[in-house]
Design an enzyme around this catalytic site. Structure first.
Site, PDB file in Angstrom:
ATOM      1  N   ARG A 216      -2.491  13.103  -1.161  1.00 60.80           N
ATOM      2  CA  ARG A 216      -3.913  13.413  -1.154  1.00 60.80           C
ATOM      3  C   ARG A 216      -4.437  13.699   0.246  1.00 60.80           C
ATOM      4  O   ARG A 216      -5.375  14.461   0.427  1.00 60.80           O
ATOM      5  CB  ARG A 216      -4.725  12.245  -1.711  1.00 60.80           C
TER       6      ARG A 216
ATOM      7  N   CYS B   1      -5.595   9.439  -8.167  1.00 63.33           N
ATOM      8  CA  CYS B   1      -4.346   8.698  -8.004  1.00 63.33           C
ATOM      9  C   CYS B   1      -4.521   7.364  -8.722  1.00 63.33           C
ATOM     10  O   CYS B   1      -5.573   7.097  -9.303  1.00 63.33           O
ATOM     11  CB  CYS B   1      -4.025   8.516  -6.531  1.00 63.33           C
TER      12      CYS B   1
ATOM     13  N   ARG C 227     -10.903   9.430  -6.529  1.00 64.86           N
ATOM     14  CA  ARG C 227     -10.755   9.942  -5.156  1.00 64.86           C
ATOM     15  C   ARG C 227     -11.354  11.345  -4.996  1.00 64.86           C
ATOM     16  O   ARG C 227     -10.705  12.278  -4.584  1.00 64.86           O
ATOM     17  CB  ARG C 227      -9.291   9.965  -4.739  1.00 64.86           C
TER      18      ARG C 227
ATOM     19  N   ASP D 207      -7.126  -1.808   2.131  1.00 63.09           N
ATOM     20  CA  ASP D 207      -5.667  -1.624   2.166  1.00 63.09           C
ATOM     21  C   ASP D 207      -4.912  -2.925   2.370  1.00 63.09           C
ATOM     22  O   ASP D 207      -3.688  -2.929   2.315  1.00 63.09           O
ATOM     23  CB  ASP D 207      -5.280  -0.629   3.275  1.00 63.09           C
TER      24      ASP D 207
ATOM     25  N   ARG E 168       6.298   5.691   1.195  1.00 65.38           N
ATOM     26  CA  ARG E 168       5.241   6.573   1.717  1.00 65.38           C
ATOM     27  C   ARG E 168       4.565   5.942   2.938  1.00 65.38           C
ATOM     28  O   ARG E 168       4.020   6.626   3.778  1.00 65.38           O
ATOM     29  CB  ARG E 168       4.181   6.816   0.635  1.00 65.38           C
TER      30      ARG E 168
ATOM     31  N   LYS F 170       0.244   5.273   9.860  1.00 65.09           N
ATOM     32  CA  LYS F 170       0.313   6.442   8.950  1.00 65.09           C
ATOM     33  C   LYS F 170      -1.053   7.121   8.887  1.00 65.09           C
ATOM     34  O   LYS F 170      -1.158   8.346   9.014  1.00 65.09           O
ATOM     35  CB  LYS F 170       0.715   5.973   7.559  1.00 65.09           C
ATOM     36  N   ASN F 171      -2.113   6.323   8.757  1.00 66.12           N
ATOM     37  CA  ASN F 171      -3.438   6.897   8.517  1.00 66.12           C
ATOM     38  C   ASN F 171      -4.126   7.397   9.777  1.00 66.12           C
ATOM     39  O   ASN F 171      -5.246   7.894   9.705  1.00 66.12           O
ATOM     40  CB  ASN F 171      -4.325   5.886   7.772  1.00 66.12           C
TER      41      ASN F 171
END
Ligand code: EPZ
Length: 420
Positions: free
Chosen positions: A92, A116, A121, A308, A400, A22-23
């Site tokens: 974000r 968040c 952030r 993470d 997500r 995802k990132n």
């Protein structure tokens, strides 16, 4: 609102294929704004955040299609370089369109991403870097208004390691006039994957994978042909999540379509907990023959232990032998999962940014609530090890960042299903 119902106790067994990261996919999709020809990007995970990013690009006039694996994007004519609050507040990472819009079109209006659950952030380092490159930036009524006739290269020393900050500035530098040096750059594999994609588009970048990135700006990124079917790298956090689930349940699994070298620090901690791990070029196998031993660590920028994966390893510590001490150094409020893990019987004391977890023999299922993406994952892991039934509410957080999570866990023998 969807929930996950989990009946714990089954050791996970079998094989699970890892999705694209995802990132990495998010900055690469944003980077397609820099290309003057259509690009094709493969191994894109089917996640809500990806859908949001595509909606954001579509809102600007970008043409795109997504078949669940491959995205085709044509940013040759943008209607309006605007990222609205309605979309940005749900993700974000939308801030990642700022650098490309400014570099390619000379202007951008991007909503300030709010905070968040895990922290404030801020994006001050993104704006400071773009200003140093010649952008005029005003923040009014919750929006960033940025403009620049043409950005110019310069030497940037980032006050602290920022993943999306590095990515925004790297993308902006590819079309800036002259040379840009980004020092104290983030070294996360997803940053390197973005850099490789930009090079495929025709960017000139040295130092990929190090904390000093050097970029020679070009007038246009028009080698889109080379970027045909660029494959996004595997998701190291999803990989670590499934391996930790196997460790927690005393199982034995193989993760495929992944790359062991992306998560060395995580594999080291799982071995320290007592897991037996073997690896190949594109797979990692883990078995946990006995009760895990508690592990202690600090989170820190890559290649150190990733924030993470903090919540997932805390879930492992809840049933491990001994006491594990976890210090979160990246975000100021990333222990939201502690309150929910306690509901399952975990013994965790929090003091500032340190959590001290004393392992218990057994957790017991209970209703819990997801609060943020990785906290939700830790609740699924704990529920898989708990005795009895756990219902996890607000699992839109999970959707997500984890593709088909209940399908993948079911394939490994877990009793887990989505309920309304
Ligand atoms: C990226 O977020 C990831 N998101 C996060 O993953 C990840 O947790 C984080 O990097 C750290 O690895 C994406 O890549 C889309 P940072 P990012 O900028 O870039 C401070 C997930 O679970 N900071 O590296 O927003 C900031 O407050 C998500 O997939 C500033 O002060 O994180 C934080 O304390 C969660 N000013 C620290 O730096 C800035 O301008 C690191 O944040 C920017 C950051």
């Amino acid at each position: 609102m969807d929930k996950l119902l989990v009946l714990g106790g089954a050791p996970l067994q079998g094989e699970v294929a890892i999705s694209g990261a995802k990132n990495a996919a998010l900055p690469i999709l944003a980077a397609s704004l820099l290309a003057s020809h259509p690009v094709t990007i493969g191994n894109v995970p089917r996640l809500n955040d990806i859908t949001t990013m595509l909606a954001l690009l579509g809102d600007m006039g970008v043409h795109h299609s997504f078949d669940g694996k491959t995205v085709t994007i044509d940013a040759s004519d943008i209607r309006r370089p605007l990222a609205s609050y309605e979309l940005v507040r749900t993700m974000r990472a939308s801030i990642l369109v700022l650098g490309p819009l400014l570099a390619r079109f000379g202007q951008a209006v991007v909503s300030l991403p709010g905070g968040c659950a895990i922290g404030a952030r801020p994006v001050d380092l993104h704006l400071k870097g773009l200003t140093a490159m010649g952008a005029t930036i005003k923040v009014e009524k919750g929006y960033i208004h940025a403009s620049a006739s043409r950005l110019h290269g310069c030497r940037l020393v980032l006050d602290q390691v920022t993943v999306t900050g590095t990515e925004n500035l790297l993308m902006a530098a590819t079309l800036a006039q002259g040379r840009t040096i980004i020092e104290n750059a983030a070294r996360e594999p997803e940053v390197s994957d973005l850099a490789h994609f930009l090079v495929a588009l025709g960017a000139r970048i040295d130092g990929i994978g190090t904390d000093v990135l050097e970029v020679e700006g070009v007038r246009a990124l028009n080698n889109a042909g080379n970027a045909r079917d660029y494959q996004v790298l595997p998701d190291r956090i999803e990989t670590g999540t499934y391996l930790t689930a196997a460790a927690l349940t005393g199982g034995c699994i193989r993760t495929t379509c992944t790359r062991p070298e992306l998560l060395d620090a995580v594999l080291a901690k799982l071995r320290e907990a007592g897991a037996a791990i073997t690896t190949g070029d594109h797979w990692i196998e883990l078995s946990m023959p006995r009760r895990p031993k508690a592990v202690s660590f600090h989170t820190a920028p890559h290649p150190a232990f990733p924030t993470d994966m903090q919540a997932q390893l805390m879930a492992l510590n809840t049933i491990a032998e001994g006491v594990g001490i976890i210090t979160e150094t990246i975000f100021e409020n990333r222990f939201m999962h502690v309150l929910e893990l306690r509901r399952l019987g975990a013994q965790i004391a929090v003091e500032g940014n340190t959590a001290v977890c004393t392992g218990v023999e057994r957790l017991n299922g209970a209703p819990v609530m997801a609060t943020d993406l990785r906290a939700s994952a830790s609740l699924v892991l704990a529920a898989l090890a708990a005795e009895g039934e756990t219902v996890i509410d607000r699992i839109y957080h999970i959707d997500r960042g984890y593709e088909q999570i209940e399908t993948k866990f079911s394939q490994l023998g877990a009793e887990i299903r989505r309920i309304c």
